[in-house]
Design a protein around this motif. Structure first.
Motif, PDB file in Angstrom:
ATOM      1  N   SER A  69       0.860  -1.185   0.000  1.00  0.00           N
ATOM      2  CA  SER A  69       0.000   0.000   0.000  1.00  0.00           C
ATOM      3  C   SER A  69       0.893   1.230   0.000  1.00  0.00           C
ATOM      4  O   SER A  69       1.724   1.404   0.893  1.00  0.00           O
ATOM      5  CB  SER A  69      -0.895   0.011   1.246  1.00  0.00           C
ATOM      6  N   ALA A  77      -5.236   4.367   3.638  1.00  0.00           N
ATOM      7  CA  ALA A  77      -4.521   3.132   3.981  1.00  0.00           C
ATOM      8  C   ALA A  77      -5.432   2.160   4.718  1.00  0.00           C
ATOM      9  O   ALA A  77      -5.418   0.951   4.450  1.00  0.00           O
ATOM     10  CB  ALA A  77      -3.295   3.454   4.827  1.00  0.00           C
ATOM     11  N   ILE A  81      -6.242  -1.455   3.153  1.00  0.00           N
ATOM     12  CA  ILE A  81      -5.754  -2.633   3.864  1.00  0.00           C
ATOM     13  C   ILE A  81      -6.889  -3.435   4.504  1.00  0.00           C
ATOM     14  O   ILE A  81      -6.928  -4.667   4.394  1.00  0.00           O
ATOM     15  CB  ILE A  81      -4.716  -2.226   4.930  1.00  0.00           C
ATOM     16  N   GLY A  86     -10.760  -4.318   0.810  1.00  0.00           N
ATOM     17  CA  GLY A  86      -9.352  -4.206   1.160  1.00  0.00           C
ATOM     18  C   GLY A  86      -8.598  -5.521   1.077  1.00  0.00           C
ATOM     19  O   GLY A  86      -9.167  -6.592   0.828  1.00  0.00           O
ATOM     20  N   PHE A  87      -7.306  -5.435   1.310  1.00  0.00           N
ATOM     21  CA  PHE A  87      -6.432  -6.611   1.265  1.00  0.00           C
ATOM     22  C   PHE A  87      -6.937  -7.742   2.169  1.00  0.00           C
ATOM     23  O   PHE A  87      -6.805  -8.921   1.850  1.00  0.00           O
ATOM     24  CB  PHE A  87      -5.010  -6.253   1.702  1.00  0.00           C
ATOM     25  N   VAL A  97       1.737  -7.961   4.039  1.00  0.00           N
ATOM     26  CA  VAL A  97       1.285  -6.645   3.603  1.00  0.00           C
ATOM     27  C   VAL A  97       2.314  -5.620   4.056  1.00  0.00           C
ATOM     28  O   VAL A  97       2.730  -5.616   5.220  1.00  0.00           O
ATOM     29  CB  VAL A  97      -0.098  -6.304   4.199  1.00  0.00           C
ATOM     30  N   SER A  99       2.905  -1.605   4.346  1.00  0.00           N
ATOM     31  CA  SER A  99       2.367  -0.254   4.271  1.00  0.00           C
ATOM     32  C   SER A  99       3.530   0.711   4.123  1.00  0.00           C
ATOM     33  O   SER A  99       4.331   0.882   5.044  1.00  0.00           O
ATOM     34  CB  SER A  99       1.565   0.075   5.536  1.00  0.00           C
ATOM     35  N   LEU A 115      -5.108  -8.288  10.694  1.00  0.00           N
ATOM     36  CA  LEU A 115      -4.461  -9.100   9.664  1.00  0.00           C
ATOM     37  C   LEU A 115      -3.886 -10.380  10.260  1.00  0.00           C
ATOM     38  O   LEU A 115      -3.950 -11.448   9.645  1.00  0.00           O
ATOM     39  CB  LEU A 115      -3.372  -8.291   8.974  1.00  0.00           C
ATOM     40  N   LEU A 122       1.942  -7.943   8.810  1.00  0.00           N
ATOM     41  CA  LEU A 122       1.935  -6.524   8.428  1.00  0.00           C
ATOM     42  C   LEU A 122       3.262  -5.886   8.787  1.00  0.00           C
ATOM     43  O   LEU A 122       3.738  -6.018   9.921  1.00  0.00           O
ATOM     44  CB  LEU A 122       0.797  -5.783   9.129  1.00  0.00           C
TER      45      LEU A 122
END
Length: 302
Positions: A69, A77, A81, A86-87, A97, A99, A115, A122
């Motif tokens: 992202s 964001a 996410i 989102g993801f 993921v 960021s 997540l 993350l």
């Protein structure tokens, strides 16, 4: 798509001034790439370059094991996410993921357990080096999060950055980025004040620049800002983004119970400039506000 092909594919959401060149470098280094941006023309351009286009963040994450992202704001964001598209909706256990935008680290930390519940790791990895570094692949990446996850995505980060520093737990990369930005963005206001004061006192701005360049007043911020001011180069990183960054710096201090004097003052200077319609200009355009107050231009020699 096979499991192995998906694991090797990178999804990139946010193809703006920084994200676009960063994604291009991923393609140049041979990473299979899926892209998404709200600007469909940017997606079409990347498809022409060899990437796959996605219909949204969830679709991008469905096709990739490493998902990036690179959007402007915290709200963007969070939506990219963990939003309804989102993801998080299509992420699979073992995915990572990253960021890479400069956002609220407290908000990022709130996303982490959401997540993790799906087995998705993350990382925060904001970057410094401006547009030039994004184009040349010479950014500095400030990483927070699990060390093993960092090693998994290191080849991807190395395609965009020449220096990767792990600062610790999730959010620590963002903390470092906010502090670095603060030192530059607050200093820029002081640089403008100094040049405006000198011009009002009758000094030649070009001579001031040449003199300060060889004195203790010199800095990276000065070398970036002063020539742009003297040459009236006001295109660059939008002041709206600068304001967002400084606001994040003051919010972080507030959340930690720490007084912040200089950043809060700079925040108001940038806000005044935005109120005068300068939000789409580079932060050096603040000088135009000072020129209104002094009645004297801060310009280089004709």
């Amino acid at each position: 798509m096979s499991k192995q092909a998906r694991e090797q594919t990178v999804a990139f959401v946010g193809l703006g001034m920084m994200g676009g060149p960063m994604a291009e470098n991923l393609l140049k280094k041979g990473h299979p790439l899926v892209v998404y941006d709200i600007d469909k023309a940017k997606v079409r351009r990347f498809v022409e370059l060899g990437a796959l286009g996605a219909t949204g963040p969830a679709d991008a994450a469905r096709q990739a094991g490493i998902v990036i992202s690179m959007v402007d704001t915290t709200a963007q964001a969070e939506e990219v996410i963990a939003g309804s598209d989102g993801f998080i909706q299509t992420g699979q256990s073992g995915d990572v993921v990253i960021s890479m935008g400069t956002i609220d680290l407290m908000a990022l930390r709130r996303l982490h357990p959401k997540l993790a519940a799906k087995g998705v790791e993350l990382l925060d990895s904001p970057v410094t080096g401006m547009e030039k570094g994004a184009k040349e692949g010479t950014l500095n990446a400030y990483v927070g999060g699990d060390a093993a996850a960092l090693e998994k995505v290191r080849p991807v980060l190395q395609s965009m950055a020449t220096k990767i520093t792990h600062f610790g737990a999730i959010g620590q990369g963002l903390a470092m980025k906010l502090i670095n930005n603060m030192l530059f963005q607050v200093n820029r206001v002081l640089i403008i004040e100094g040049l405006a004061l000198g011009a009002k006192a009758g000094l030649d701005p070009q001579q001031m620049f040449e003199t300060i360049s060889g004195t203790t007043g010199n800095s990276v911020a000065f070398q970036y800002s002063a020539p742009r001011i003297l040459n009236r180069e006001f295109d660059g990183i939008r002041m709206d983004i600068t304001f967002k960054d400084v606001e994040l710096q003051t919010q972080l201090a507030k959340s930690l119970g720490m007084p912040m004097f200089m950043a809060n003052t700079a925040l108001q200077v940038y806000q005044m400039a935005r109120a005068q319609g300068l939000g789409d200009k580079d932060g050096v355009a603040v000088v135009q506000m000072y020129e209104q107050w002094t009645g004297v231009p801060v310009e280089g020699r004709k």
